[in-house]
Design a protein around this motif. Structure first.
Motif, PDB file in Angstrom:
ATOM      1  N   GLN A  10       0.819  -1.203   0.000  1.00 51.74           N
ATOM      2  CA  GLN A  10       0.000   0.000   0.000  1.00 51.74           C
ATOM      3  C   GLN A  10       0.858   1.260   0.000  1.00 51.74           C
ATOM      4  OE1 GLN A  10      -2.457  -0.593   3.461  1.00 51.74           O
ATOM      5  NE2 GLN A  10      -3.730  -2.157   2.465  1.00 51.74           N
ATOM      6  N   THR A  11       1.982   1.196   0.731  1.00 52.35           N
ATOM      7  CA  THR A  11       2.896   2.338   0.770  1.00 52.35           C
ATOM      8  C   THR A  11       3.514   2.578  -0.598  1.00 52.35           C
ATOM      9  OG1 THR A  11       3.420   1.912   3.098  1.00 52.35           O
ATOM     10  CG2 THR A  11       4.968   3.282   1.859  1.00 52.35           C
ATOM     11  N   ILE A  12       3.922   1.494  -1.272  1.00 58.24           N
ATOM     12  CA  ILE A  12       4.504   1.603  -2.610  1.00 58.24           C
ATOM     13  C   ILE A  12       3.475   2.166  -3.584  1.00 58.24           C
ATOM     14  CG2 ILE A  12       5.383   0.267  -4.567  1.00 58.24           C
ATOM     15  CD1 ILE A  12       6.677  -1.613  -2.508  1.00 58.24           C
ATOM     16  N   SER A  13       2.231   1.690  -3.477  1.00 58.70           N
ATOM     17  CA  SER A  13       1.168   2.193  -4.341  1.00 58.70           C
ATOM     18  C   SER A  13       0.916   3.670  -4.090  1.00 58.70           C
ATOM     19  CB  SER A  13      -0.118   1.399  -4.105  1.00 58.70           C
ATOM     20  OG  SER A  13      -1.186   1.905  -4.872  1.00 58.70           O
ATOM     21  N   GLN A  14       0.950   4.060  -2.811  1.00 56.89           N
ATOM     22  CA  GLN A  14       0.749   5.465  -2.463  1.00 56.89           C
ATOM     23  C   GLN A  14       1.839   6.332  -3.073  1.00 56.89           C
ATOM     24  OE1 GLN A  14      -1.769   6.730  -0.671  1.00 56.89           O
ATOM     25  NE2 GLN A  14      -1.061   8.830  -0.393  1.00 56.89           N
ATOM     26  N   LEU A  15       3.091   5.877  -2.963  1.00 57.51           N
ATOM     27  CA  LEU A  15       4.205   6.641  -3.507  1.00 57.51           C
ATOM     28  C   LEU A  15       4.154   6.700  -5.028  1.00 57.51           C
ATOM     29  CD1 LEU A  15       7.102   5.300  -1.239  1.00 57.51           C
ATOM     30  CD2 LEU A  15       6.015   7.551  -1.120  1.00 57.51           C
ATOM     31  N   ALA A  16       3.642   5.637  -5.645  1.00 63.31           N
ATOM     32  CA  ALA A  16       3.614   5.569  -7.107  1.00 63.31           C
ATOM     33  C   ALA A  16       2.502   6.410  -7.716  1.00 63.31           C
ATOM     34  CB  ALA A  16       3.456   4.114  -7.557  1.00 63.31           C
ATOM     35  N   HIS A  17       1.428   6.668  -6.946  1.00 60.07           N
ATOM     36  CA  HIS A  17       0.249   7.309  -7.538  1.00 60.07           C
ATOM     37  C   HIS A  17      -0.167   8.619  -6.875  1.00 60.07           C
ATOM     38  CE1 HIS A  17      -0.242   3.031  -8.821  1.00 60.07           C
ATOM     39  NE2 HIS A  17      -0.528   3.637  -9.955  1.00 60.07           N
ATOM     40  N   PHE A  18       0.523   9.007  -5.794  1.00 55.74           N
ATOM     41  CA  PHE A  18       0.117  10.221  -5.098  1.00 55.74           C
ATOM     42  C   PHE A  18       1.325  11.100  -4.777  1.00 55.74           C
ATOM     43  CE2 PHE A  18      -3.249   7.203  -4.405  1.00 55.74           C
ATOM     44  CZ  PHE A  18      -4.403   7.963  -4.498  1.00 55.74           C
ATOM     45  N   ASP A  19       1.079  12.396  -4.750  1.00 50.45           N
ATOM     46  CA  ASP A  19       2.116  13.352  -4.398  1.00 50.45           C
ATOM     47  C   ASP A  19       2.419  13.251  -2.911  1.00 50.45           C
ATOM     48  OD1 ASP A  19       3.769  15.807  -4.755  1.00 50.45           O
ATOM     49  OD2 ASP A  19       2.236  16.681  -3.468  1.00 50.45           O
ATOM     50  N   GLY A  20       3.690  13.181  -2.583  1.00 52.03           N
ATOM     51  CA  GLY A  20       4.084  12.977  -1.196  1.00 52.03           C
ATOM     52  C   GLY A  20       3.811  14.154  -0.287  1.00 52.03           C
ATOM     53  N   GLU A  21       3.724  15.363  -0.824  1.00 53.40           N
ATOM     54  CA  GLU A  21       3.527  16.551   0.006  1.00 53.40           C
ATOM     55  C   GLU A  21       2.049  16.874   0.214  1.00 53.40           C
ATOM     56  OE1 GLU A  21       5.879  18.063   1.572  1.00 53.40           O
ATOM     57  OE2 GLU A  21       7.508  16.898   0.706  1.00 53.40           O
ATOM     58  N   THR A  22       1.288  16.895  -0.863  1.00 54.54           N
ATOM     59  CA  THR A  22      -0.114  17.300  -0.770  1.00 54.54           C
ATOM     60  C   THR A  22      -1.073  16.125  -0.598  1.00 54.54           C
ATOM     61  OG1 THR A  22      -0.411  17.198  -3.168  1.00 54.54           O
ATOM     62  CG2 THR A  22       0.362  19.299  -2.242  1.00 54.54           C
ATOM     63  N   GLY A  23      -0.626  14.908  -0.956  1.00 49.97           N
ATOM     64  CA  GLY A  23      -1.511  13.755  -0.922  1.00 49.97           C
ATOM     65  C   GLY A  23      -2.429  13.654  -2.123  1.00 49.97           C
ATOM     66  N   LEU A  24      -2.285  14.586  -3.069  1.00 52.39           N
ATOM     67  CA  LEU A  24      -3.118  14.565  -4.273  1.00 52.39           C
ATOM     68  C   LEU A  24      -2.640  13.478  -5.235  1.00 52.39           C
ATOM     69  CD1 LEU A  24      -3.396  18.375  -5.132  1.00 52.39           C
ATOM     70  CD2 LEU A  24      -5.139  16.938  -4.059  1.00 52.39           C
ATOM     71  N   PRO A  25      -3.526  12.996  -6.117  1.00 54.08           N
ATOM     72  CA  PRO A  25      -3.071  12.093  -7.171  1.00 54.08           C
ATOM     73  C   PRO A  25      -1.964  12.740  -7.988  1.00 54.08           C
ATOM     74  CG  PRO A  25      -5.474  12.133  -7.088  1.00 54.08           C
ATOM     75  CD  PRO A  25      -4.993  13.211  -6.148  1.00 54.08           C
ATOM     76  N   ASN A  26      -0.970  11.935  -8.400  1.00 52.64           N
ATOM     77  CA  ASN A  26       0.062  12.469  -9.282  1.00 52.64           C
ATOM     78  C   ASN A  26      -0.362  12.291 -10.740  1.00 52.64           C
ATOM     79  OD1 ASN A  26       0.540   9.772  -9.911  1.00 52.64           O
ATOM     80  ND2 ASN A  26       2.397   9.620  -8.697  1.00 52.64           N
ATOM     81  N   TYR A  27       0.529  12.648 -11.650  1.00 50.89           N
ATOM     82  CA  TYR A  27       0.141  12.640 -13.060  1.00 50.89           C
ATOM     83  C   TYR A  27      -0.104  11.228 -13.594  1.00 50.89           C
ATOM     84  CZ  TYR A  27       0.059  13.685 -18.019  1.00 50.89           C
ATOM     85  OH  TYR A  27      -0.317  13.789 -19.329  1.00 50.89           O
ATOM     86  N   VAL A  28       0.604  10.246 -13.048  1.00 49.89           N
ATOM     87  CA  VAL A  28       0.410   8.862 -13.495  1.00 49.89           C
ATOM     88  C   VAL A  28      -1.040   8.435 -13.262  1.00 49.89           C
ATOM     89  CG1 VAL A  28       1.057   6.450 -13.115  1.00 49.89           C
ATOM     90  CG2 VAL A  28       2.819   8.226 -13.105  1.00 49.89           C
ATOM     91  N   LEU A  29      -1.537   8.674 -12.045  1.00 53.67           N
ATOM     92  CA  LEU A  29      -2.912   8.316 -11.723  1.00 53.67           C
ATOM     93  C   LEU A  29      -3.898   9.196 -12.486  1.00 53.67           C
ATOM     94  CD1 LEU A  29      -4.927   6.686 -10.115  1.00 53.67           C
ATOM     95  CD2 LEU A  29      -4.569   8.234  -8.166  1.00 53.67           C
ATOM     96  N   PHE A  30      -3.591  10.484 -12.604  1.00 53.28           N
ATOM     97  CA  PHE A  30      -4.475  11.402 -13.322  1.00 53.28           C
ATOM     98  C   PHE A  30      -4.647  10.978 -14.778  1.00 53.28           C
ATOM     99  CE2 PHE A  30      -5.325  15.246 -15.817  1.00 53.28           C
ATOM    100  CZ  PHE A  30      -6.398  15.790 -15.125  1.00 53.28           C
ATOM    101  N   ARG A  31      -3.558  10.621 -15.429  1.00 53.97           N
ATOM    102  CA  ARG A  31      -3.623  10.205 -16.830  1.00 53.97           C
ATOM    103  C   ARG A  31      -4.490   8.956 -16.995  1.00 53.97           C
ATOM    104  NH1 ARG A  31       2.081   9.207 -18.773  1.00 53.97           N
ATOM    105  NH2 ARG A  31       1.767   7.365 -17.475  1.00 53.97           N
ATOM    106  N   ASP A  32      -4.376   8.023 -16.050  1.00 55.94           N
ATOM    107  CA  ASP A  32      -5.223   6.828 -16.101  1.00 55.94           C
ATOM    108  C   ASP A  32      -6.698   7.199 -15.998  1.00 55.94           C
ATOM    109  OD1 ASP A  32      -3.027   5.212 -16.337  1.00 55.94           O
ATOM    110  OD2 ASP A  32      -2.962   4.633 -14.218  1.00 55.94           O
ATOM    111  N   ARG A  33      -6.995   8.153 -15.133  1.00 55.40           N
ATOM    112  CA  ARG A  33      -8.397   8.568 -14.956  1.00 55.40           C
ATOM    113  C   ARG A  33      -8.910   9.329 -16.168  1.00 55.40           C
ATOM    114  NH1 ARG A  33      -8.800  10.082  -8.444  1.00 55.40           N
ATOM    115  NH2 ARG A  33      -8.255   7.978  -7.737  1.00 55.40           N
ATOM    116  N   VAL A  34      -8.040  10.097 -16.816  1.00 60.18           N
ATOM    117  CA  VAL A  34      -8.442  10.779 -18.039  1.00 60.18           C
ATOM    118  C   VAL A  34      -8.754   9.742 -19.125  1.00 60.18           C
ATOM    119  CG1 VAL A  34      -7.684  12.285 -19.920  1.00 60.18           C
ATOM    120  CG2 VAL A  34      -7.223  12.926 -17.554  1.00 60.18           C
ATOM    121  N   ASN A  35      -7.917   8.724 -19.231  1.00 62.69           N
ATOM    122  CA  ASN A  35      -8.162   7.682 -20.231  1.00 62.69           C
ATOM    123  C   ASN A  35      -9.486   6.971 -19.965  1.00 62.69           C
ATOM    124  OD1 ASN A  35      -5.831   8.053 -21.789  1.00 62.69           O
ATOM    125  ND2 ASN A  35      -4.593   6.800 -20.425  1.00 62.69           N
TER     126      ASN A  35
END
Length: 263
Positions: free
Chosen positions: A109-134
């Protein structure tokens, strides 16, 4: 390896090994009665007896002799278990192995969090955002609906002074309060953000959502007295302006520049 020359009782040695192992080891008969269980198994299987009986029935009625690992969450802990059918003296038993993998799940879960969310704000990062746009692109085709990809740029009015990370994080919280719960706000870079808003009726609907986000920023400015900053924004609609995630993001940021040039 042969153990014949050891001056120990082999059954006693095996019992000691099974008793001391950290994983749960149990042998259960065809009526779901426990024949043997080490201390770890006794603790871990206490709350999942019904699940064990169900899995034993599955193995008993299957052509396979074993059931692969599964996960069960009990009392906040994750357990992984394995059941194998045994035939001894014309009787059927089941070897039951259970392992507490809570630390492993936490690491995943920690690895997934680091891979898909910004560490400072907790917001989704671009990797997750792009998946949601698709996914939004797929849904827009299926439902004949529109979605908005909006870009935000947080800048100092002088264009020179630096912006503290704590200020950006605080501003981010205000943006989150200004968007719908089912919309996605993404941190694209340190000062740039993206917003995905789905199921829109028309251009005016998109403008309303964007205006609410900008109003939330203005409220934040007034509350903290931070008037040396501004939030620039632009947006595009899908599928009207494209059906490629990268292209839509580029166009959204380009629309910011177009808006600034018209001022």
């Amino acid at each position: 390896m042969r153990l014949d020359n050891l001056s120990v009782n082999i059954p006693d040695l095996l019992l000691e090994a099974l008793t001391g192992i950290e994983d749960g080891i149990a042998i259960i008969d065809e009526h779901s009665n426990t024949v043997f269980a080490n201390s770890a198994a006794s603790i871990m299987i206490e709350d999942i007896k019904e699940e064990i009986s169900k899995k034993i029935r599955e193995v008993n009625h299957s052509s396979e002799d074993s059931l692969e690992f599964h996960h069960i969450r009990r009392a906040g802990r994750w357990l992984r278990y394995y059941v194998k059918r045994l035939s001894v003296s014309e009787r059927v038993f089941f070897l039951f192995v259970v392992e507490d993998i809570s630390d492993l799940k936490l690491a995943e879960q920690t690895i997934s969090q680091l891979a898909h969310f910004d560490g400072e704000t907790g917001l989704p990062n671009y990797v997750l955002f792009r998946d949601r746009v698709n996914m939004a692109i797929f849904r827009s085709r299926r439902n004949n609906s529109s979605s908005m990809v909006a870009a935000f740029e947080f800048v100092s009015k002088g264009g020179v002074s630096s912006i503290e990370e704590s200020t950006i994080i605080d501003m981010t919280h205000s943006l989150v309060r200004g968007i719908r719960k089912n919309d996605t706000l993404c941190r694209f870079s340190r000062r740039e953000f993206l917003l995905l808003a789905e199921d829109l009726k028309d251009y005016r609907n998109a403008s309303t959502i964007l205006r609410k986000a900008l109003n939330a920023f203005k409220i934040w400015q007034e509350n903290c007295g931070e008037f040396s900053m501004e939030l620039r924004a632009g947006f595009v609609l899908l599928p009207r302006d494209g059906v490629d995630a990268e292209q839509l993001v580029n166009k959204a940021f380009a629309s910011i520049q177009s808006s600034e040039a018209r001022k």
